[in-house]
Design an enzyme around this catalytic site. Structure first.
Site, PDB file in Angstrom:
ATOM      1  N   ARG A 199       7.237  -6.330   2.934  1.00  0.00           N
ATOM      2  CA  ARG A 199       6.066  -6.984   2.826  1.00  0.00           C
ATOM      3  C   ARG A 199       5.786  -7.410   1.419  1.00  0.00           C
ATOM      4  NH1 ARG A 199      -0.236  -4.796   4.859  1.00  0.00           N
ATOM      5  NH2 ARG A 199       0.131  -3.097   4.098  1.00  0.00           N
ATOM      6  N   ASP A 202      16.914 -12.371  -2.370  1.00  0.00           N
ATOM      7  CA  ASP A 202      18.394 -11.589  -2.792  1.00  0.00           C
ATOM      8  C   ASP A 202      18.806 -10.712  -2.937  1.00  0.00           C
ATOM      9  OD1 ASP A 202      18.108 -14.771  -4.581  1.00  0.00           O
ATOM     10  OD2 ASP A 202      17.076 -13.932  -6.454  1.00  0.00           O
ATOM     11  N   GLU A 212      -7.058 -12.129   6.669  1.00  0.00           N
ATOM     12  CA  GLU A 212      -7.573 -10.573   7.613  1.00  0.00           C
ATOM     13  C   GLU A 212      -8.689 -10.208   6.189  1.00  0.00           C
ATOM     14  OE1 GLU A 212      -4.703  -7.328   4.936  1.00  0.00           O
ATOM     15  OE2 GLU A 212      -4.274  -9.299   3.634  1.00  0.00           O
ATOM     16  N   ASP A 251      -8.811  -4.464   6.324  1.00  0.00           N
ATOM     17  CA  ASP A 251      -9.578  -5.625   5.538  1.00  0.00           C
ATOM     18  C   ASP A 251     -10.388  -6.438   6.278  1.00  0.00           C
ATOM     19  OD1 ASP A 251      -8.139  -5.199   2.809  1.00  0.00           O
ATOM     20  OD2 ASP A 251      -6.563  -5.285   3.280  1.00  0.00           O
ATOM     21  N   HIS A 301       1.090  -1.020   0.053  1.00  0.00           N
ATOM     22  CA  HIS A 301      -0.136  -0.207   0.283  1.00  0.00           C
ATOM     23  C   HIS A 301       0.733   1.520  -0.458  1.00  0.00           C
ATOM     24  CE1 HIS A 301      -3.598  -1.992   0.528  1.00  0.00           C
ATOM     25  NE2 HIS A 301      -3.132  -2.819   1.198  1.00  0.00           N
TER      26      HIS A 301
END
Length: 254
Positions: free
Chosen positions: A74, A88, A152, A178, A48
């Protein structure tokens, strides 16, 4: 060179609560400042936010200057391509949003592991392996990787224990925003039905010995969830704190 230790994962296993904060402002300066404050973990959010994948690399470098602070990345979705890139880059802990079923949780695990146990692409000269200098990185990497899955929605809560106990899942994060929407109370995380569902989720996860976490700006609720067994609690976001504090300052001066 030995495999870097994941302090966040170790703390969850030891039952030591981890206090965190959310980084939504793109660039390395804000996460570095949050790390300097001394939080146990900092989320570098790309779901977000406007933060692009290449910017995550710089944020990880900034947080790494504070070895007692853990970075949690995230991704925008449960996408193997993004998971591969962030691993990585040296991210050891990922928080995967919107996991609805045990199968989706297992897919995230599969994306985080090298063959033959998974599908993570092999590359030798990455920051994760200290540019090839970590001994046996590809056979040992998952020892220090930590997977948090986000539950969520009300539908996902129906599969909570199955999701949380999926092999390779280390913790479950309850997404209150959510969840409030899926329960018919969009934006009202304080609605009694939403609060009850969150508290029940924490109780259920504790019963199956799965670490649980949340982001809440309500300090009293954060403390309440700690009594219910929260293993990792984020208590704010950079943008909300900035807007609140600057608005309060403006009000005092006008």
């Amino acid at each position: 060179m030995d495999l870097p230790r994941n302090r966040f994962k170790a703390a969850l296993k030891d039952g030591r609560h981890q206090l965190g904060f959310w980084n939504t402002i793109a660039g390395p300066i804000v996460p570095e400042a949050l790390a300097a404050i001394g939080f146990d973990w900092i989320v570098v959010d790309t779901e977000h936010t406007t933060t692009e994948a290449f910017q995550v690399h710089h944020s990880l470098q900034a947080i790494a200057a504070y070895p007692e602070v853990s970075a949690v990345v995230r991704p925008v979705s449960n996408d193997p391509a993004y998971i591969k890139r962030y691993l990585d880059m040296g991210a050891q802990t990922l928080m995967i949003p919107y996991v609805q079923t045990p199968e989706e949780a297992a897919a995230a695990v599969h994306a985080m592991r090298y063959p033959p146990r998974g599908m993570r692409g092999m590359a030798g000269g990455t920051r994760a392996s200290r540019f090839g200098m970590v001994r046996d990185y590809m056979t040992r990497a998952e020892e220090e990787l930590c997977l948090i899955v986000q539950v969520e929605t009300i539908d996902a809560l129906a599969h909570l224990e199955e999701i949380g106990t999926t092999d390779g899942v280390d913790a479950v994060f309850i997404g209150p925003a959510d969840l409030s929407g899926s329960m018919g109370h969009p934006g009202n995380q304080a609605h009694p039905e939403v609060v009850a569902a969150i508290e029940d989720a924490f109780t259920r996860l504790k019963a199956v010995n799965v670490p649980s976490g949340i982001l809440t700006l309500n300090e009293d609720f954060a403390k309440r969830l700690r009594t219910l067994g929260s293993g990792f609690t984020a208590i704010g976001t950079d943008i909300s704190s900035m807007v609140r504090d600057i608005s309060a300052l403006k009000s005092r001066m006008t």
